[in-house]
Write an enzyme that holds these catalytic residues in place. Sequence first.
Site, mmCIF file in Angstrom:
data_model
loop_
_atom_site.group_PDB
_atom_site.id
_atom_site.type_symbol
_atom_site.label_atom_id
_atom_site.label_comp_id
_atom_site.label_asym_id
_atom_site.label_seq_id
_atom_site.Cartn_x
_atom_site.Cartn_y
_atom_site.Cartn_z
ATOM 1 C CG ASP A 35 -22.671 -16.327 -1.218
ATOM 2 O OD1 ASP A 35 -22.618 -15.723 -2.316
ATOM 3 O OD2 ASP A 35 -22.214 -15.878 -0.151
ATOM 4 C CD GLU A 37 -29.758 -19.549 -6.806
ATOM 5 O OE1 GLU A 37 -30.634 -19.817 -7.645
ATOM 6 O OE2 GLU A 37 -29.440 -18.384 -6.481
ATOM 7 C CB SER A 84 9.618 0.640 -8.440
ATOM 8 O OG SER A 84 10.865 1.202 -8.711
ATOM 9 C CD GLU A 115 -4.253 2.458 -13.219
ATOM 10 O OE1 GLU A 115 -3.670 1.697 -12.434
ATOM 11 O OE2 GLU A 115 -4.201 2.347 -14.455
ATOM 12 C CE LYS A 117 2.647 3.844 -4.955
ATOM 13 N NZ LYS A 117 2.752 2.751 -4.009
ATOM 14 C CG ASP A 119 0.011 0.284 1.222
ATOM 15 O OD1 ASP A 119 1.052 -0.140 0.686
ATOM 16 O OD2 ASP A 119 -0.014 0.844 2.326
ATOM 17 C CE1 TYR A 229 0.164 -2.523 -11.194
ATOM 18 C CE2 TYR A 229 -1.385 -2.873 -9.401
ATOM 19 C CZ TYR A 229 -0.089 -2.874 -9.883
ATOM 20 O OH TYR A 229 0.930 -3.240 -9.060
ATOM 21 C CE LYS A 293 -0.439 2.623 -13.912
ATOM 22 N NZ LYS A 293 -1.091 1.315 -13.829
ATOM 23 C CE LYS A 317 3.723 6.665 -1.319
ATOM 24 N NZ LYS A 317 5.051 6.193 -1.263
ATOM 25 C CB CYS A 411 8.293 -9.742 33.355
ATOM 26 S SG CYS A 411 6.642 -9.748 32.651
ATOM 27 C CB CYS A 414 4.980 -12.561 35.743
ATOM 28 S SG CYS A 414 6.479 -12.891 34.812
ATOM 29 C CB CYS A 427 8.749 -11.887 30.193
ATOM 30 S SG CYS A 427 8.163 -12.925 31.542
ATOM 31 C CB CYS A 433 4.497 -14.398 32.285
ATOM 32 S SG CYS A 433 4.158 -12.682 31.900
HETATM 33 S S1 IVH Z 1 1.805 0.608 -12.126
HETATM 34 C C1 IVH Z 1 5.437 0.446 -14.554
HETATM 35 N N1 IVH Z 1 -0.495 0.899 -10.933
HETATM 36 O O1 IVH Z 1 2.996 0.768 -6.524
HETATM 37 C C2 IVH Z 1 4.194 0.415 -13.793
HETATM 38 N N2 IVH Z 1 1.374 0.306 -9.613
HETATM 39 O O2 IVH Z 1 5.511 2.330 -6.116
HETATM 40 C C3 IVH Z 1 4.423 0.176 -12.376
HETATM 41 N N3 IVH Z 1 0.881 -0.026 -7.244
HETATM 42 O O3 IVH Z 1 5.325 -1.746 -7.119
HETATM 43 C C4 IVH Z 1 3.272 -0.118 -11.576
HETATM 44 N N4 IVH Z 1 -1.261 0.419 -7.384
HETATM 45 O O4 IVH Z 1 3.036 -2.478 -6.401
HETATM 46 C C5 IVH Z 1 0.798 0.608 -10.776
HETATM 47 N N5 IVH Z 1 -2.603 1.170 -10.000
HETATM 48 C C6 IVH Z 1 -1.309 0.874 -9.864
HETATM 49 C C7 IVH Z 1 -0.757 0.541 -8.618
HETATM 50 C C8 IVH Z 1 0.609 0.260 -8.532
HETATM 51 C C9 IVH Z 1 -0.279 0.073 -6.579
HETATM 52 C C10 IVH Z 1 2.157 -0.346 -6.603
HETATM 53 C C11 IVH Z 1 2.958 -1.395 -7.296
HETATM 54 C C12 IVH Z 1 4.324 -0.830 -7.459
HETATM 55 C C13 IVH Z 1 4.328 0.324 -6.535
HETATM 56 C C14 IVH Z 1 5.253 1.381 -7.068
#
Ligand code: IVH
Length: 670
Positions: A35, A37, A84, A115, A117, A119, A229, A293, A317, A411, A414, A427, A433
């Site tokens: 870091d 450097e 989505s 991949e 997913k 969050d 992604y 996918k 999920k 409250c 207090c 409160c 408080c």
């Molecule tokens: S692909 C058409 N890849 O999940 C392709 N989405 O429920 C759409 N997300 O809004 C997205 N990891 O924010 C894709 N490896 C991943 C992801 C991913 C998280 C989220 C993304 C999307 C939501 C859909």
Amino acid sequence: MISKEEAKKRIEELRKLIRHHDYLYYVLNKPEISDAEYDKLMRELQQLEEMYPEFITPDSPTQRVGAPPAEEFKTVAHLKPMLSLDNAFNEEEMRRFDERIKRELGKEEVAYVAEPKLDGLSVELVYENGVFTRGSTRGDGYNGEDVTENLKTIRAVPLRLREGKYGIPRLLAVRGEVIMHIHDFEELNKKLIERGEEPLANPRNAAAGSLRRLDPKETAERPLDIFFYEIMVVEGLKINTQWEALEHLREWGLKTNPLVKRCKNIDEVIEYYNEMKEKREQLSYEIDGIVVKVDNLEDQEKLGIKARSPRWAIAYKFPPREKITQVMDIIVQVGRTGTLTPVALLKPVDVSGVTVSRATLHNFDYIREKDVRIGDWVKVIRAGDVIPEVVEVIKEKRTGKEKIFQMPDKCPVCGSHVVREGAYYRCTGGLSCPAQLKRSIAHYASKGAMDIEGLGPKIVDLLVDKGLVKRISDLYKLTIPDLLRLPGFALKSAKNLIESIEKSKERSLDRFIYALGIPNVGEHMAKVLAERFKTLDNLMNAREIELLAVPEVGPETARSIVDFFREPKNREEIQRLKELGVKATFEKMEKKEGILKGKVFVFTGALKSFTREEAKRIVEELGGRAVSNVSRNVDYVVVGENPGSKYERAKQLGLKIINEEEFKKLIGRA
Ligand code: IVH
């Protein structure tokens, strides 16, 4: 001094080097230098760019935090809709998805890319000729908010693509997920709590909130990360599979998730899912499933899109982390802002490895809506949240002995009276408080309020934790020996603090009103109220209708003010402050009409004789205005030491730029 020619060459060299090390660090996760450097390279580049600002380009690694705060985010149209995903919740649904795909494609077996997913928050980034030019949030899928400047502050976002194996496309739009790592999220929450602010619910909210700060400097202070992604648009290249797309992203320096996997068939996908479900607990960030996918992009094309989600991908999920347990009691917690939060005390249960014995019920409406009663059996979940939550009542298990919960009207900490504001109960004992004490003191002492130098959140914590200060007025009873008993205090610092506390007795009425921390009363409102009521007593005794008669005071503000002064504990505390010597007298704002009337100022860089706050105040007192953005409307740009990008922008716009001495002359203080 280095010649201009040499500087230019070295600047380019340094940028290349830095980009290379960014790539090693962020994409390959294999840094080759320390870091220190790295910082050295960065500093050298900064120095050269300072010497020769004409060589600064927007994609230079030094330009990550440059832009001034925005008034609001612009809306931008995505190059392609950001779709989505449909969800699957079990193996059967996944196999049905696979069957459908195979049927429609007329294939025996289909390969997938699986991949994690992530969050977080989905974003689109556009690179033109390799340079990052625009980034936006998903928004409604067609239009999002322009968060380009904020994305630039994320170190894992390259400002310029690497050429790599595939060269630089003329146009590239990619999709990725902005996340906050769990440990960074916890650190951030710790800091927020220290500063007296409400902590954030989970890493996803933290990431979203951080990316959507109007001031990129604030985003820069938040530790965000990103994984890419999807390639949404690319010009002049033929990419055949999602697996290849990921490989391209990496070559361009766009970090992809290391846990992605190419699966020959659905069985491998299911296997991957089970592996990830285990792995999930060890990851430094939150994932809530996997995304599957179809690998072949031509096949994706054939399958097409349904409504707002592709037919070639699905989110599989993870099951929620949930358990059933019993509510033993419902208690009320008072937050640092005075908000009352009902909390369920539970019979302890293990929810995927964590013992849960309390869960938030959010607010009273939530309890009523779900009809949660003491004694009920409930379903609790542990999402990415710090605090587990009660999501459902198992009504079949009721015996009739369950007790309905009522919010208290006093409250629990207090004893001040509680008022309802929308879904929340609060409160009103802001000044007295104990639950709100640290926050109240820190606010009372802050710059725009009583401006007690040296009384920051850390010292406030100490004073309260050691029991020296139990209410704000105790500040004025502190003595030097008291402070000397605290860690970190020496004679000089103790004297200084006592002196600044003493000085605060002389602050004007408007500052004092602001310092009280009445909800909805900010600095400006405090000035309006001081101007109108002239004494604290007048304000304290003002009826709602009188307050409403003041232009700028709306019903919510009027209500907060009345509620605040109605609480005897607050009145008593104000009385004590007065007795201890706090004057809070009205100071007519001497508008030396004419001197700076109508003039707009921007400050950049440090001034020697004033703090930024003071300088702004002076401008306002003289009838001018101080703003934070450089625009054509600005009359004077006052440049101190180490000015920021505002200086450059001011030069570009040809604005009047003055130094501190000239500013002093202007305000008659030379
Ligand atoms: S692909 C058409 N890849 O999940 C392709 N989405 O429920 C759409 N997300 O809004 C997205 N990891 O924010 C894709 N490896 C991943 C992801 C991913 C998280 C989220 C993304 C999307 C939501 C859909």
